[in-house]
Design a protein around this motif. Structure first.
Motif, PDB file in Angstrom:
ATOM      1  N   ALA A  68       0.846  -1.201   0.000  1.00  0.00           N
ATOM      2  CA  ALA A  68       0.000   0.000   0.000  1.00  0.00           C
ATOM      3  C   ALA A  68       0.880   1.249   0.000  1.00  0.00           C
ATOM      4  O   ALA A  68       0.936   2.011   0.967  1.00  0.00           O
ATOM      5  N   GLU A  69       1.574   1.462  -1.107  1.00  0.00           N
ATOM      6  CA  GLU A  69       2.546   2.544  -1.205  1.00  0.00           C
ATOM      7  C   GLU A  69       1.934   3.916  -0.942  1.00  0.00           C
ATOM      8  O   GLU A  69       2.595   4.791  -0.373  1.00  0.00           O
ATOM      9  N   HIS A  70       0.681   4.117  -1.320  1.00  0.00           N
ATOM     10  CA  HIS A  70       0.036   5.410  -1.079  1.00  0.00           C
ATOM     11  C   HIS A  70      -0.128   5.673   0.412  1.00  0.00           C
ATOM     12  O   HIS A  70      -0.005   6.816   0.864  1.00  0.00           O
ATOM     13  N   LEU A  71      -0.383   4.614   1.211  1.00  0.00           N
ATOM     14  CA  LEU A  71      -0.506   4.784   2.661  1.00  0.00           C
ATOM     15  C   LEU A  71       0.862   5.033   3.296  1.00  0.00           C
ATOM     16  O   LEU A  71       0.998   5.893   4.161  1.00  0.00           O
ATOM     17  N   VAL A  72       1.857   4.292   2.857  1.00  0.00           N
ATOM     18  CA  VAL A  72       3.211   4.506   3.369  1.00  0.00           C
ATOM     19  C   VAL A  72       3.634   5.943   3.091  1.00  0.00           C
ATOM     20  O   VAL A  72       4.193   6.623   3.952  1.00  0.00           O
ATOM     21  N   ALA A  73       3.338   6.438   1.907  1.00  0.00           N
ATOM     22  CA  ALA A  73       3.691   7.814   1.550  1.00  0.00           C
ATOM     23  C   ALA A  73       2.936   8.820   2.416  1.00  0.00           C
ATOM     24  O   ALA A  73       3.515   9.812   2.874  1.00  0.00           O
ATOM     25  N   MET A  74       1.645   8.575   2.652  1.00  0.00           N
ATOM     26  CA  MET A  74       0.863   9.489   3.482  1.00  0.00           C
ATOM     27  C   MET A  74       1.416   9.535   4.898  1.00  0.00           C
ATOM     28  O   MET A  74       1.634  10.623   5.453  1.00  0.00           O
ATOM     29  N   TYR A  75       1.681   8.373   5.493  1.00  0.00           N
ATOM     30  CA  TYR A  75       2.211   8.347   6.856  1.00  0.00           C
ATOM     31  C   TYR A  75       3.605   8.992   6.917  1.00  0.00           C
ATOM     32  O   TYR A  75       3.944   9.654   7.896  1.00  0.00           O
ATOM     33  N   SER A  76       4.387   8.823   5.880  1.00  0.00           N
ATOM     34  CA  SER A  76       5.695   9.489   5.821  1.00  0.00           C
ATOM     35  C   SER A  76       5.528  10.999   5.812  1.00  0.00           C
ATOM     36  O   SER A  76       6.262  11.715   6.503  1.00  0.00           O
ATOM     37  N   ARG A  77       4.554  11.491   5.049  1.00  0.00           N
ATOM     38  CA  ARG A  77       4.292  12.940   5.035  1.00  0.00           C
ATOM     39  C   ARG A  77       3.865  13.433   6.417  1.00  0.00           C
ATOM     40  O   ARG A  77       4.133  14.580   6.771  1.00  0.00           O
ATOM     41  N   TRP A  78       3.203  12.587   7.188  1.00  0.00           N
ATOM     42  CA  TRP A  78       2.777  12.939   8.540  1.00  0.00           C
ATOM     43  C   TRP A  78       3.933  12.888   9.535  1.00  0.00           C
ATOM     44  O   TRP A  78       3.779  13.208  10.691  1.00  0.00           O
ATOM     45  N   GLY A  79       5.103  12.440   9.082  1.00  0.00           N
ATOM     46  CA  GLY A  79       6.277  12.410   9.949  1.00  0.00           C
ATOM     47  C   GLY A  79       6.637  11.045  10.501  1.00  0.00           C
ATOM     48  O   GLY A  79       7.568  10.927  11.305  1.00  0.00           O
ATOM     49  N   PHE A  80       5.942  10.000  10.090  1.00  0.00           N
ATOM     50  CA  PHE A  80       6.272   8.650  10.551  1.00  0.00           C
ATOM     51  C   PHE A  80       7.511   8.144   9.828  1.00  0.00           C
ATOM     52  O   PHE A  80       7.729   8.466   8.654  1.00  0.00           O
ATOM     53  N   LYS A  81       8.299   7.351  10.535  1.00  0.00           N
ATOM     54  CA  LYS A  81       9.510   6.747   9.981  1.00  0.00           C
ATOM     55  C   LYS A  81       9.341   5.234   9.903  1.00  0.00           C
ATOM     56  O   LYS A  81       8.821   4.605  10.828  1.00  0.00           O
ATOM     57  N   HIS A  82       9.817   4.654   8.835  1.00  0.00           N
ATOM     58  CA  HIS A  82       9.814   3.197   8.635  1.00  0.00           C
ATOM     59  C   HIS A  82      10.867   2.606   9.577  1.00  0.00           C
ATOM     60  O   HIS A  82      12.048   2.897   9.431  1.00  0.00           O
ATOM     61  N   VAL A  83      10.430   1.763  10.544  1.00  0.00           N
ATOM     62  CA  VAL A  83      11.365   1.251  11.546  1.00  0.00           C
ATOM     63  C   VAL A  83      11.470  -0.276  11.584  1.00  0.00           C
ATOM     64  O   VAL A  83      12.395  -0.813  12.190  1.00  0.00           O
ATOM     65  N   ASP A  84      10.537  -0.977  10.963  1.00  0.00           N
ATOM     66  CA  ASP A  84      10.534  -2.437  11.062  1.00  0.00           C
ATOM     67  C   ASP A  84       9.642  -2.998   9.962  1.00  0.00           C
ATOM     68  O   ASP A  84       8.854  -2.267   9.360  1.00  0.00           O
ATOM     69  N   GLU A  85       9.795  -4.290   9.714  1.00  0.00           N
ATOM     70  CA  GLU A  85       8.891  -5.016   8.823  1.00  0.00           C
ATOM     71  C   GLU A  85       8.475  -6.287   9.530  1.00  0.00           C
ATOM     72  O   GLU A  85       9.287  -6.920  10.213  1.00  0.00           O
ATOM     73  N   VAL A  86       7.195  -6.649   9.392  1.00  0.00           N
ATOM     74  CA  VAL A  86       6.661  -7.835  10.048  1.00  0.00           C
ATOM     75  C   VAL A  86       5.774  -8.585   9.059  1.00  0.00           C
ATOM     76  O   VAL A  86       5.392  -8.051   8.014  1.00  0.00           O
ATOM     77  N   HIS A  87       5.469  -9.810   9.416  1.00  0.00           N
ATOM     78  CA  HIS A  87       4.531 -10.600   8.618  1.00  0.00           C
ATOM     79  C   HIS A  87       3.491 -11.186   9.562  1.00  0.00           C
ATOM     80  O   HIS A  87       3.815 -12.025  10.398  1.00  0.00           O
ATOM     81  N   PHE A  88       2.265 -10.695   9.450  1.00  0.00           N
ATOM     82  CA  PHE A  88       1.189 -11.193  10.298  1.00  0.00           C
ATOM     83  C   PHE A  88       0.738 -12.561   9.796  1.00  0.00           C
ATOM     84  O   PHE A  88       0.576 -12.753   8.585  1.00  0.00           O
ATOM     85  N   PRO A  89       0.548 -13.508  10.714  1.00  0.00           N
ATOM     86  CA  PRO A  89       0.079 -14.840  10.318  1.00  0.00           C
ATOM     87  C   PRO A  89      -1.216 -14.751   9.509  1.00  0.00           C
ATOM     88  O   PRO A  89      -2.097 -13.942   9.806  1.00  0.00           O
ATOM     89  N   GLY A  90      -1.293 -15.548   8.463  1.00  0.00           N
ATOM     90  CA  GLY A  90      -2.483 -15.604   7.633  1.00  0.00           C
ATOM     91  C   GLY A  90      -2.538 -14.554   6.532  1.00  0.00           C
ATOM     92  O   GLY A  90      -3.449 -14.567   5.714  1.00  0.00           O
ATOM     93  N   LYS A  91      -1.585 -13.655   6.503  1.00  0.00           N
ATOM     94  CA  LYS A  91      -1.561 -12.629   5.456  1.00  0.00           C
ATOM     95  C   LYS A  91      -0.584 -13.049   4.365  1.00  0.00           C
ATOM     96  O   LYS A  91       0.388 -13.744   4.629  1.00  0.00           O
ATOM     97  N   ASN A  92      -0.831 -12.613   3.141  1.00  0.00           N
ATOM     98  CA  ASN A  92       0.059 -12.972   2.034  1.00  0.00           C
ATOM     99  C   ASN A  92       0.952 -11.803   1.618  1.00  0.00           C
ATOM    100  O   ASN A  92       1.435 -11.748   0.497  1.00  0.00           O
ATOM    101  N   TYR A  93       1.146 -10.850   2.543  1.00  0.00           N
ATOM    102  CA  TYR A  93       2.002  -9.702   2.288  1.00  0.00           C
ATOM    103  C   TYR A  93       2.720  -9.327   3.582  1.00  0.00           C
ATOM    104  O   TYR A  93       2.282  -9.685   4.679  1.00  0.00           O
ATOM    105  N   ASP A  94       3.817  -8.620   3.458  1.00  0.00           N
ATOM    106  CA  ASP A  94       4.522  -8.088   4.619  1.00  0.00           C
ATOM    107  C   ASP A  94       3.899  -6.751   4.995  1.00  0.00           C
ATOM    108  O   ASP A  94       3.274  -6.083   4.164  1.00  0.00           O
TER     109      ASP A  94
END
Length: 105
Positions: A68-94
């Motif tokens: 969801a690149e548009h959401l990552v970009a929006m949160y970045s504009r709000w000042g959030f920083k990418h700090v980790d990556e996780v994989h929730f059980p049952g999901k087919n994406y990180d």
């Protein structure tokens, strides 16, 4: 928009950022399609941050689907920083974990 304090068990089990003290977690951010582009989410976020500060929260975290690149970009504009990556059980994406330190108002 909802915020979980403390973050949910699944977030805390997957990312050390969810286990940090005084952290709130944005869980749901949704705006009706006909209202998008009018800064509704940003206003909701400002209200959530005011509430969080009043509750002693010093950091806000969130997770969002990596594709969801548009959401990552929006949160970045709000000042959030990418700090980790996780994989929730049952999901087919990180998911990307992002955090932002709250400043005083």
């Amino acid at each position: 928009m909802t915020m979980s304090v403390p973050p949910s068990d699944d977030v805390r089990s997957l990312s050390s950022y969810g286990r940090r003290p005084n952290t709130g977690w944005l869980c749901q951010v949704a705006v009706a399609p006909e209202l998008r582009g009018r800064a509704v989410a940003k206003v909701l976020y400002a209200v959530a941050c005011d509430w969080a500060r009043a509750e002693g929260i010093t950091t806000v975290g969130l997770d969002t689907a990596a594709p969801a690149e548009h959401l990552v970009a929006m949160y970045s504009r709000w000042g959030f920083k990418h700090v980790d990556e996780v994989h929730f059980p049952g999901k087919n994406y990180d998911s990307i974990v992002m955090t932002k330190r709250l400043s005083g108002r």
